[in-house]
Design an enzyme around this catalytic site. Sequence first.
Site, mmCIF file in Angstrom:
data_model
loop_
_atom_site.group_PDB
_atom_site.id
_atom_site.type_symbol
_atom_site.label_atom_id
_atom_site.label_comp_id
_atom_site.label_asym_id
_atom_site.label_seq_id
_atom_site.Cartn_x
_atom_site.Cartn_y
_atom_site.Cartn_z
ATOM 1 N N ASP A 138 -11.636 17.254 -21.366
ATOM 2 C CA ASP A 138 -12.770 17.639 -20.531
ATOM 3 C C ASP A 138 -13.443 16.426 -19.874
ATOM 4 O O ASP A 138 -14.578 16.504 -19.421
ATOM 5 C CB ASP A 138 -13.790 18.441 -21.356
ATOM 6 C CG ASP A 138 -14.308 17.642 -22.530
ATOM 7 O OD1 ASP A 138 -13.761 16.551 -22.804
ATOM 8 O OD2 ASP A 138 -15.264 18.106 -23.178
ATOM 9 N N ASP A 188 -4.524 -8.646 -4.462
ATOM 10 C CA ASP A 188 -4.820 -7.706 -3.372
ATOM 11 C C ASP A 188 -5.882 -6.763 -3.921
ATOM 12 O O ASP A 188 -5.588 -5.890 -4.736
ATOM 13 C CB ASP A 188 -3.537 -6.953 -2.978
ATOM 14 C CG ASP A 188 -3.740 -6.052 -1.761
ATOM 15 O OD1 ASP A 188 -4.903 -5.751 -1.418
ATOM 16 O OD2 ASP A 188 -2.727 -5.634 -1.169
ATOM 17 N N ASP A 239 -10.426 -4.666 2.051
ATOM 18 C CA ASP A 239 -9.036 -4.841 1.624
ATOM 19 C C ASP A 239 -8.616 -6.277 1.893
ATOM 20 O O ASP A 239 -8.306 -6.634 3.032
ATOM 21 C CB ASP A 239 -8.165 -3.847 2.418
ATOM 22 C CG ASP A 239 -6.704 -3.864 1.998
ATOM 23 O OD1 ASP A 239 -6.353 -4.601 1.059
ATOM 24 O OD2 ASP A 239 -5.918 -3.141 2.627
ATOM 25 N N HIS A 241 7.369 -4.912 4.856
ATOM 26 C CA HIS A 241 6.296 -3.974 5.227
ATOM 27 C C HIS A 241 5.714 -4.357 6.586
ATOM 28 O O HIS A 241 6.023 -5.403 7.136
ATOM 29 C CB HIS A 241 5.204 -3.922 4.146
ATOM 30 C CG HIS A 241 4.527 -5.234 3.861
ATOM 31 N ND1 HIS A 241 3.577 -5.784 4.684
ATOM 32 C CD2 HIS A 241 4.664 -6.101 2.824
ATOM 33 C CE1 HIS A 241 3.140 -6.914 4.158
ATOM 34 N NE2 HIS A 241 3.795 -7.147 3.038
ATOM 35 N N HIS A 257 -2.780 -1.980 8.758
ATOM 36 C CA HIS A 257 -3.075 -0.550 8.823
ATOM 37 C C HIS A 257 -4.522 -0.405 9.252
ATOM 38 O O HIS A 257 -5.306 -1.355 9.154
ATOM 39 C CB HIS A 257 -2.840 0.113 7.455
ATOM 40 C CG HIS A 257 -3.474 -0.631 6.307
ATOM 41 N ND1 HIS A 257 -4.799 -0.511 5.981
ATOM 42 C CD2 HIS A 257 -2.968 -1.549 5.436
ATOM 43 C CE1 HIS A 257 -5.076 -1.290 4.946
ATOM 44 N NE2 HIS A 257 -3.981 -1.942 4.592
ATOM 45 N N HIS A 287 -6.199 2.999 3.697
ATOM 46 C CA HIS A 287 -5.239 3.232 4.780
ATOM 47 C C HIS A 287 -5.864 4.340 5.625
ATOM 48 O O HIS A 287 -5.666 5.522 5.355
ATOM 49 C CB HIS A 287 -3.871 3.650 4.234
ATOM 50 C CG HIS A 287 -3.225 2.576 3.413
ATOM 51 N ND1 HIS A 287 -2.172 2.800 2.566
ATOM 52 C CD2 HIS A 287 -3.495 1.246 3.311
ATOM 53 C CE1 HIS A 287 -1.829 1.649 1.977
ATOM 54 N NE2 HIS A 287 -2.625 0.708 2.409
ATOM 55 N N TYR A 302 8.296 -12.373 0.411
ATOM 56 C CA TYR A 302 8.634 -12.067 -0.988
ATOM 57 C C TYR A 302 10.088 -12.447 -1.226
ATOM 58 O O TYR A 302 10.986 -11.824 -0.679
ATOM 59 C CB TYR A 302 8.401 -10.572 -1.260
ATOM 60 C CG TYR A 302 7.089 -10.080 -0.675
ATOM 61 C CD1 TYR A 302 5.891 -10.218 -1.376
ATOM 62 C CD2 TYR A 302 7.048 -9.543 0.616
ATOM 63 C CE1 TYR A 302 4.692 -9.801 -0.817
ATOM 64 C CE2 TYR A 302 5.851 -9.137 1.182
ATOM 65 C CZ TYR A 302 4.681 -9.260 0.461
ATOM 66 O OH TYR A 302 3.491 -8.855 1.026
ATOM 67 N N ARG A 358 1.131 -13.081 0.125
ATOM 68 C CA ARG A 358 0.572 -12.217 1.175
ATOM 69 C C ARG A 358 -0.839 -12.720 1.457
ATOM 70 O O ARG A 358 -1.546 -13.131 0.521
ATOM 71 C CB ARG A 358 0.566 -10.743 0.745
ATOM 72 C CG ARG A 358 -0.021 -9.812 1.796
ATOM 73 C CD ARG A 358 0.282 -8.314 1.570
ATOM 74 N NE ARG A 358 -0.296 -7.794 0.341
ATOM 75 C CZ ARG A 358 0.393 -7.501 -0.748
ATOM 76 N NH1 ARG A 358 1.700 -7.701 -0.792
ATOM 77 N NH2 ARG A 358 -0.213 -7.026 -1.830
HETATM 78 MN MN MN Z 1 -3.908 -3.628 3.027
#
Ligand code: MN
Length: 435
Positions: free
Chosen positions: A36, A259, A270, A349, A353, A360, A387, A404
Amino acid sequence: MTQIQPFIVRRQLLATRMQSGIAIIPTAPERLRNRDAHYPYRFDSYFYYLTGFREPEAVLVIIAETDKTPAKHILFCREKNQEREIWDGYRYGPEAAREMFGFDAAYPISKLDELLPQLLADQPAIHVALGLDPAWDQRIVGWLNRVREQTRTGVTVPGKIQDCRVLLDEMRLIKSTDELQIMQRAADISVQAHQRAMQTTRPGMREYEIEAELLYTFYRHGAQAPAYTSIVAGGANACVLHYVENDAELKADDLLLIDAGCELDGYASDITRTFPVNGKFTAVQRDVYQLVLAAQAAAITQVKPTNTWNDPHQAALRVLAQGFIDLGLCQGSVDAVLESGDYKRFYMHRTGHWLGMDVHDVGEYKQKGEWRLLQPGMALTVEPGCYIRPADNVPEYLWNIGIRIEDDVIVTQTGHELLTAAAPKMVAEIEELMQ
Ligand SMILES: [Mn+2]
């Protein structure tokens, strides 16, 4: 209390763009985590965008104006309940919600099944997000059938069903000044979190210890939640794009990729940063890092009106492809590497975005088959990476480097503005902060 005027203006705009008919937009349901106990509650983005109302169990109804009647904004929400409020906390109740949030009318959510068929009757069109939730779809069909049962009394059933998300996504894609202000505050908090992560990281710590520093900073500054699950990835883990275990030990000679971004008042930030665990880049790490940084700079330069959504990505790809050739990862000319897609072994990738209420965020990337033009008020991320997984024809000294670098960017009249510029990303800046 949040300023309520922007929400009213958005409802008016939606009512105008609908042209006719009735829109029904529910907020998100509460979801059980186990037994619950619930997951932390998060309202639906569309619903919040139009109401500013954060309670669960609420539905917004907007009726477009006709020749005879003005547009009408109606809220269904939980009733006041002394007993429940002792356990679960304050709720506005229809009367106060109507006044505080600027609705024309408000009713208890328990009246939804009784009143919706009445509101649907004689409307030419119904605007809903079909297919989002099967149970909700069923309810809408049920109300429509209730109207259909009464057609012999002279009422008509809406003849058109339209997806209200088409209109709302376009509205949400262009951020207003008040939205950008919230996004800047969210970005500021996330910047501080990344700075703190850099200052705290030491060899021998676990990834989750750094995640704790991020969350501490988010909550400490009033963010309601992380905007998505934080990625804290040391060494080879950085080559797993959606790594979320966050439990490995941090090794002195590894890089750490983080990230992470917070959500504040419904808006996401982000940021990704990558830095050496021991505070000093090795020569090889620095070479790859500078490549990704150069790719990001090239991409950010392309963020301006008159350019398309795809231009920043193309700019990043060219820089990365040349870099992969220089590092001995790819062979041939830049054009050949881009053409064959060989770069995808190390960069698989896209470069960003849309960013907004959802990390996103909504909005079409193409229009009539063409990449859409960037426009002032759009918000996006720019996040190239590299990468390098262990593989036969890859020099071993490059293995397991994952990098990144991601910033949040706004399109302005003349070009762009970075919301996250204050998060250190130059090699010298990072090394100095970590000393
Ligand atoms: Mn992002």
